[in-house]
Design a protein around this motif. Structure first.
Motif, PDB file in Angstrom:
ATOM      1  N   ALA A  54     -48.633   0.458 -41.222  1.00  0.00           N
ATOM      2  CA  ALA A  54     -49.128   1.615 -41.981  1.00  0.00           C
ATOM      3  C   ALA A  54     -47.991   2.251 -42.785  1.00  0.00           C
ATOM      4  N   LEU A  55     -46.823   2.340 -42.183  1.00  0.00           N
ATOM      5  CA  LEU A  55     -45.684   2.956 -42.890  1.00  0.00           C
ATOM      6  C   LEU A  55     -45.282   2.126 -44.111  1.00  0.00           C
ATOM      7  N   GLU A  56     -45.433   0.792 -43.998  1.00  0.00           N
ATOM      8  CA  GLU A  56     -45.140  -0.077 -45.157  1.00  0.00           C
ATOM      9  C   GLU A  56     -46.134   0.143 -46.291  1.00  0.00           C
ATOM     10  N   ALA A  77     -52.461   9.856 -48.616  1.00  0.00           N
ATOM     11  CA  ALA A  77     -53.406  10.456 -47.662  1.00  0.00           C
ATOM     12  C   ALA A  77     -53.861   9.386 -46.687  1.00  0.00           C
ATOM     13  N   LEU A  78     -53.822   9.724 -45.398  1.00  0.00           N
ATOM     14  CA  LEU A  78     -54.137   8.752 -44.349  1.00  0.00           C
ATOM     15  C   LEU A  78     -55.046   9.401 -43.314  1.00  0.00           C
ATOM     16  N   ILE A  79     -55.959   8.609 -42.765  1.00  0.00           N
ATOM     17  CA  ILE A  79     -56.773   9.102 -41.648  1.00  0.00           C
ATOM     18  C   ILE A  79     -56.676   8.107 -40.491  1.00  0.00           C
ATOM     19  N   ASP A  80     -56.490   8.659 -39.275  1.00  0.00           N
ATOM     20  CA  ASP A  80     -56.426   7.861 -38.041  1.00  0.00           C
ATOM     21  C   ASP A  80     -57.739   8.094 -37.298  1.00  0.00           C
ATOM     22  N   LEU A  81     -58.525   7.028 -37.133  1.00  0.00           N
ATOM     23  CA  LEU A  81     -59.851   7.168 -36.520  1.00  0.00           C
ATOM     24  C   LEU A  81     -59.807   6.750 -35.053  1.00  0.00           C
ATOM     25  N   GLY A  82     -60.255   7.655 -34.171  1.00  0.00           N
ATOM     26  CA  GLY A  82     -60.153   7.415 -32.737  1.00  0.00           C
ATOM     27  C   GLY A  82     -58.729   7.677 -32.296  1.00  0.00           C
ATOM     28  N   PHE A  96     -58.984   8.177 -48.967  1.00  0.00           N
ATOM     29  CA  PHE A  96     -57.638   8.012 -48.402  1.00  0.00           C
ATOM     30  C   PHE A  96     -56.954   6.783 -49.007  1.00  0.00           C
ATOM     31  N   HIS A  97     -55.626   6.809 -48.975  1.00  0.00           N
ATOM     32  CA  HIS A  97     -54.886   5.603 -49.357  1.00  0.00           C
ATOM     33  C   HIS A  97     -54.855   4.615 -48.198  1.00  0.00           C
ATOM     34  N   LEU A  98     -54.979   5.156 -46.997  1.00  0.00           N
ATOM     35  CA  LEU A  98     -54.908   4.316 -45.798  1.00  0.00           C
ATOM     36  C   LEU A  98     -55.872   4.836 -44.733  1.00  0.00           C
ATOM     37  N   ILE A  99     -56.668   3.927 -44.192  1.00  0.00           N
ATOM     38  CA  ILE A  99     -57.471   4.260 -43.006  1.00  0.00           C
ATOM     39  C   ILE A  99     -56.926   3.386 -41.888  1.00  0.00           C
ATOM     40  N   VAL A 100     -56.498   4.008 -40.788  1.00  0.00           N
ATOM     41  CA  VAL A 100     -55.961   3.231 -39.664  1.00  0.00           C
ATOM     42  C   VAL A 100     -56.789   3.521 -38.427  1.00  0.00           C
ATOM     43  N   HIS A 127     -64.565   5.532 -48.494  1.00  0.00           N
ATOM     44  CA  HIS A 127     -63.543   6.529 -48.162  1.00  0.00           C
ATOM     45  C   HIS A 127     -62.142   6.077 -48.532  1.00  0.00           C
ATOM     46  N   LEU A 128     -62.058   4.974 -49.293  1.00  0.00           N
ATOM     47  CA  LEU A 128     -60.732   4.499 -49.717  1.00  0.00           C
ATOM     48  C   LEU A 128     -60.571   4.703 -51.224  1.00  0.00           C
ATOM     49  N   HIS A 129     -59.383   5.135 -51.620  1.00  0.00           N
ATOM     50  CA  HIS A 129     -59.048   5.094 -53.044  1.00  0.00           C
ATOM     51  C   HIS A 129     -59.018   3.623 -53.457  1.00  0.00           C
ATOM     52  N   PRO A 130     -59.311   3.321 -54.733  1.00  0.00           N
ATOM     53  CA  PRO A 130     -59.160   1.932 -55.180  1.00  0.00           C
ATOM     54  C   PRO A 130     -57.745   1.450 -54.861  1.00  0.00           C
ATOM     55  N   GLY A 131     -57.648   0.282 -54.264  1.00  0.00           N
ATOM     56  CA  GLY A 131     -56.333  -0.240 -53.874  1.00  0.00           C
ATOM     57  C   GLY A 131     -55.892   0.225 -52.491  1.00  0.00           C
ATOM     58  N   GLY A 132     -56.710   1.078 -51.840  1.00  0.00           N
ATOM     59  CA  GLY A 132     -56.356   1.579 -50.495  1.00  0.00           C
ATOM     60  C   GLY A 132     -56.582   0.530 -49.414  1.00  0.00           C
ATOM     61  N   TRP A 133     -55.985   0.775 -48.261  1.00  0.00           N
ATOM     62  CA  TRP A 133     -55.990  -0.224 -47.178  1.00  0.00           C
ATOM     63  C   TRP A 133     -56.713   0.270 -45.931  1.00  0.00           C
TER      64      TRP A 133
END
Ligand SMILES: C[S@@+](CC[C@H](N)C(=O)[O-])C[C@H]1O[C@@H](n2cnc3c(N)ncnc32)[C@H](O)[C@@H]1O
Length: 273
Positions: free
Chosen positions: A102-104, A111-116, A174-178, A222-228
């Motif tokens: 995720a840090l990479e 913007a990042l969201i951690d689910l659970g 978000f840019h990242l959903i983890v 819920h992801l920006h285009p190009g988000g992971w």
């Protein structure tokens, strides 16, 4: 009883690993967990009867399978000392693989969201490393959120927590959903060893993949285009998770190995337009 006798009894009579026996004794004596040298230097000190009783109780619970972290009330995760108890999963070292990845992937001020989020382990580790990030965290369990919020306050980390069912009711991108979701199949024989941890944190449907399927379905909105989307999963689920991501339209789908060399995390990028 002397310190060395107490340690020997915990190892030989109860079958504890020496490290666990030492960490529990340090906890009993109110000493820091990194002070094992103190035990060696004081191995002929006599334990006060009350400390001896507490130690025996803790070592018996450990021998019965209670995670060490629940007994000491703390777990080291990505350089943070988290407070944990039976309301949350005991965070695993393998989950640090997901944090590394995720840090990479996180862009500057992303913007990042951690689910659970459980104890908050992933969200707090990321916020600690990247104070510029906007970090949100969700859990369905009010008990888990209470633990995560206590950890955030104690560590002085600004993470926005909310109670919810995965991404339902979340109206941002978000840019990242983890996520390290529950991924064990109901009825899996390994569950017998995990009975001290919350069932909600462990199982997800007959094949263990219900939560992962939901997350893969919900994430694109819920992801920006190009988000992971970055997911932790079971040792034998990487191929299926890669297929689910690819079928949904994710690009650059790939898996990463955990500390034991097992494919433990899989990610995909939501393509730009
Ligand atoms: C495997 S634990 C992971 C905890 C933490 N992220 C970690 O890695 O240590 C899964 C978490 O998902 C939460 N959970 C289960 N079902 C959920 C749902 N429908 N919506 C949000 N969170 C859920 C559980 O309460 C639990 O805290």
């Amino acid at each position: 009883m002397q310190i060395q006798q107490a340690l020997s009894a915990a190892c030989s009579a109860l079958g504890l690993e020496r490290l666990d026996a030492q960490l529990l004794l340090l906890h009993t004596l109110g000493r820091p967990q990194d002070d094992r040298a103190w035990l060696l230097a004081h191995d002929s000190d006599v334990l006060a009867p009350e400390a001896e009783m507490r130690y025996i109780n803790l070592t018996r619970r450990r021998a019965a399978g209670t995670p060490l972290a629940y007994l000491t009330g703390q777990r080291e995760f990505y350089g943070l000392t988290l407070q944990v108890d039976a309301r949350v999963l005991d965070p695993r070292p393998d989950t640090e693989t997901l944090v590394d990845w995720a840090l990479e992937r996180l862009p500057p001020s992303g913007a990042l969201i951690d689910l659970g989020t459980g104890s908050g382990a992933i969200a707090l580790a990321i916020k600690k490393q990247r104070p510029d990030a906007q970090v949100r965290a969700v859990d369905t369990s009010a008990d888990a959120l209470a633990v995560a919020q206590t950890n955030a306050r104690r560590l002085g980390l600004d993470v926005r927590f909310s109670q919810g069912n995965w991404l339902e009711g979340v109206d941002e991108r978000f840019h990242l959903i983890v996520s390290n979701p529950p991924y064990i199949a109901e009825g899996d024989p390994h569950l017998a060893r995990l009975g001290h941890e919350p069932q909600l944190a462990l199982t997800s449907g007959s094949d263990g993949l219900d939560a992962i399927r939901t997350l893969i379905t919900q994430a694109p909105l819920h992801l920006h285009p190009g988000g992971w989307l970055l997911l932790e999963h079971g040792w034998d689920q990487a191929q299926t998770v890669r297929a689910l991501l690819a079928q949904t339209g994710f690009a650059d789908v790939a898996s990463h190995l955990d500390l034991a060399g097992i494919e433990r995390c899989t990610a995909g990028r939501w393509p730009a337009a």
